[in-house]
Design an enzyme around this catalytic site. Structure first.
Site, PDB file in Angstrom:
ATOM      1  N   LYS A 101       9.987  64.263  55.963  1.00  8.83           N
ATOM      2  CA  LYS A 101       9.584  65.657  56.145  1.00  8.83           C
ATOM      3  C   LYS A 101       8.089  65.817  55.923  1.00  8.83           C
ATOM      4  CE  LYS A 101       9.314  68.713  52.985  1.00  8.83           C
ATOM      5  NZ  LYS A 101       9.364  69.805  51.992  1.00  8.83           N
ATOM      6  N   ASN A 102       7.558  65.200  54.872  1.00  8.03           N
ATOM      7  CA  ASN A 102       6.152  65.381  54.526  1.00  8.03           C
ATOM      8  C   ASN A 102       5.215  64.696  55.505  1.00  8.03           C
ATOM      9  OD1 ASN A 102       6.813  66.942  52.329  1.00  8.03           O
ATOM     10  ND2 ASN A 102       6.640  65.282  50.848  1.00  8.03           N
ATOM     11  N   ARG A 150      -1.152  75.720  43.382  1.00  9.90           N
ATOM     12  CA  ARG A 150      -1.642  74.684  44.281  1.00  9.90           C
ATOM     13  C   ARG A 150      -2.686  75.333  45.175  1.00  9.90           C
ATOM     14  NH1 ARG A 150       3.702  71.992  46.712  1.00  9.90           N
ATOM     15  NH2 ARG A 150       4.514  74.096  46.574  1.00  9.90           N
ATOM     16  N   CYS A 168       7.475  76.520  47.328  1.00  9.56           N
ATOM     17  CA  CYS A 168       8.150  76.415  46.033  1.00  9.56           C
ATOM     18  C   CYS A 168       7.255  76.903  44.901  1.00  9.56           C
ATOM     19  CB  CYS A 168       8.534  74.962  45.753  1.00  9.56           C
ATOM     20  SG  CYS A 168       9.910  74.374  46.735  1.00  9.56           S
ATOM     21  N   ASP A 217       7.437  63.979  43.273  1.00  4.12           N
ATOM     22  CA  ASP A 217       8.630  64.411  43.996  1.00  4.12           C
ATOM     23  C   ASP A 217       9.878  63.615  43.626  1.00  4.12           C
ATOM     24  OD1 ASP A 217       7.300  66.418  45.287  1.00  4.12           O
ATOM     25  OD2 ASP A 217       7.165  65.414  47.225  1.00  4.12           O
ATOM     26  N   ARG A 250      15.745  72.426  52.882  1.00  2.00           N
ATOM     27  CA  ARG A 250      14.343  72.291  53.252  1.00  2.00           C
ATOM     28  C   ARG A 250      13.905  70.831  53.294  1.00  2.00           C
ATOM     29  NH1 ARG A 250      10.839  74.478  49.326  1.00  2.00           N
ATOM     30  NH2 ARG A 250       9.267  73.861  50.836  1.00  2.00           N
TER      31      ARG A 250
END
Length: 426
Positions: free
Chosen positions: A22-23, A128, A123, A313, A405
């Site tokens: 995903k990233n 950030r 999230c 993560d 997600r």
């Protein structure tokens, strides 16, 4: 709102295919804005965040289509064409759903010389800030204004190459800068760049589109800008966080799982603490084999760091393993200040955890107990799944939209290796 119910205690055995990352997929999708030709992304996962990015690209006027893989072992394919762009505004209603939406800023300014992008959401795991993104674009020659929650960027004469040194490592800022620099005039040097595999994957895709880039995977990346980029075909790399999550699942439940379509290199920082905990990790022809016998895991310490260090993560997932290990594990979180929000939910399941600032002391218990729990963010939610797999009795996880997600076909993949897990539709 959907929930997930897990009956714990089963050993896991079999194969789990690893999806595309995903990233990596999200910045790769944003890269389609750099050209008027078609970008084809293979091995692409189907996830809520990926769907949000497709929706955002369509709002600009891009044409997008996705064909899902026929089984959970086969990735899907995106075809993205940003030829006729009618808008360079990313509205709040779309960007608030996903922080990675902010990655459209660099490509839009680089190609169209203007953009209006809402400040991002995502999230709630700590501040950030996007300051590094904006300062990098300013260094490349963009004019930046903040107005009513939007970033307005203009570069009427185009971007110009420059030397950019980040004060600390930022994956998103590196990605935005890398894409913007690909269409800037002259050479851009990015210092203290992020080194994550997803950065390398984005760079390789940009190279396939005609960019000239060196230094990928190091802290110094050099980009020689070009006037135009063209279309390309690119396969999204395997998801290292999914790889690590299912490796920890094998460790926490015991058993023998082969993770296919991935590489042990992607989880290099996870392997030593897993092995110290008593889990064997071996490279195979198909991917990675993870085995643990019936004995209880041993305590193991980790501290999150930018790549190639231990990934933030995977911190929550590793804590679920530590919660049932013999002894006390020390888990330090150095990346995000609010990333221990899963601790209260693990305590509901009988875990013994003390948080002291940026460090959690996890005193392993012999057995967790099933309980109703609530997901607070993406990685916290999957840590509760792992805890549920090891717990006695039933665990019901609420607010599982967080899981959707970032984890493709989670229930199918775990059921295929022996877990009792089901989604309860509301």
């Amino acid at each position: 709102m959907d929930r997930i119910r897990i009956r714990g205690g089963n050993r896991l055995s079999g194969e789990i295919p690893i999806s595309g990352a995903k990233n990596a997929a999200l910045p790769l999708m944003a890269a389609c804005l750099l050209t008027d030709e078609k970008l084809v992304l293979m091995n692409a996962p189907w996830l809520a965040d990926v769907g949000f990015m497709g929706e955002l690209l369509r709002s600009f006027g891009a044409e997008t289509s996705y064909v899902r893989g026929p089984s959970f072992g086969e990735g899907g394919q995106w075809e993205l064409t940003a030829k006729e762009i009618r808008s360079t505004t990313a509205d709040y209603d779309l960007v608030r759903k996903m922080r990675a939406s902010f990655l459209v800023l660099g490509p839009l300014v680089a190609r169209f010389r203007q953009a209006k992008v809402s400040m991002p959401g995502g999230c709630a795991i700590g501040a950030r800030p996007v300051d590094l993104h904006l300062k990098a674009l300013e260094t490349l020659g963009a004019e930046i204004l903040l107005e009513e929650g939007y970033v307005i960027a203009r570069a009427p004469r185009g971007l110009k190459g420059a030397r950019i040194e980040f004060p600390f490592v930022s994956v998103g800022a590196t990605e935005n800068t890398l894409m913007a620099a690909a269409l800037a005039q002259g050479e851009t040097e990015i210092l203290n760049a992020a080194r994550e595999p997803e950065i390398v994957d984005l760079g390789l895709c940009l190279i396939a589109m005609g960019a000239t880039i060196s230094g990928l995977g190091t802290s110094r990346i050099v980009v020689e800008g070009t006037d135009t980029l063209h279309g390309a075909r690119h396969a999204v790399l395997p998801d290292r966080i999914e790889t690590g999550t299912y490796a920890i699942a094998a460790a926490i439940c015991g058993g023998d799982i082969e993770l296919t379509g991935t590489s042990a290199d992607l989880i290099g920082a996870l392997i030593p603490p897993l092995e110290k905990a008593g889990t064997m990790v071996v490279t195979t022809n198909l991917g990675v084999s993870v085995r643990r016998n019936g004995s209880r895991s041993s305590a193991s310490d980790v501290s999150t760091e930018p790549y190639p260090g231990f990934p933030t993560d995977l911190q929550a997932q590793f804590m679920a393993l530590a919660a049932t290990a013999e002894g006390t594990s020390r888990i330090r979180e150095t990346i995000f200040e609010n990333r221990f929000m899963h601790v209260p939910e693990l305590l509901r399941m009988g875990a013994d955890i003390q948080v002291q600032g940026d460090t959690a002391l996890v005193h392993g218990v012999e057995r967790l107990r099933g309980a109703p729990v609530m997901a607070t963010d993406l990685r916290a939610s999957v840590s509760l799944v792992l805890a549920g797999l090891a717990a006695e009795g039933d665990t019901v996880i609420n607010r599982v939209y967080h899981l959707d997600r970032g984890f493709e076909r989670l229930e199918e993949k775990l059921s295929a290796v022996g877990a009792e897990i089901e989604r309860l539709k509301e």
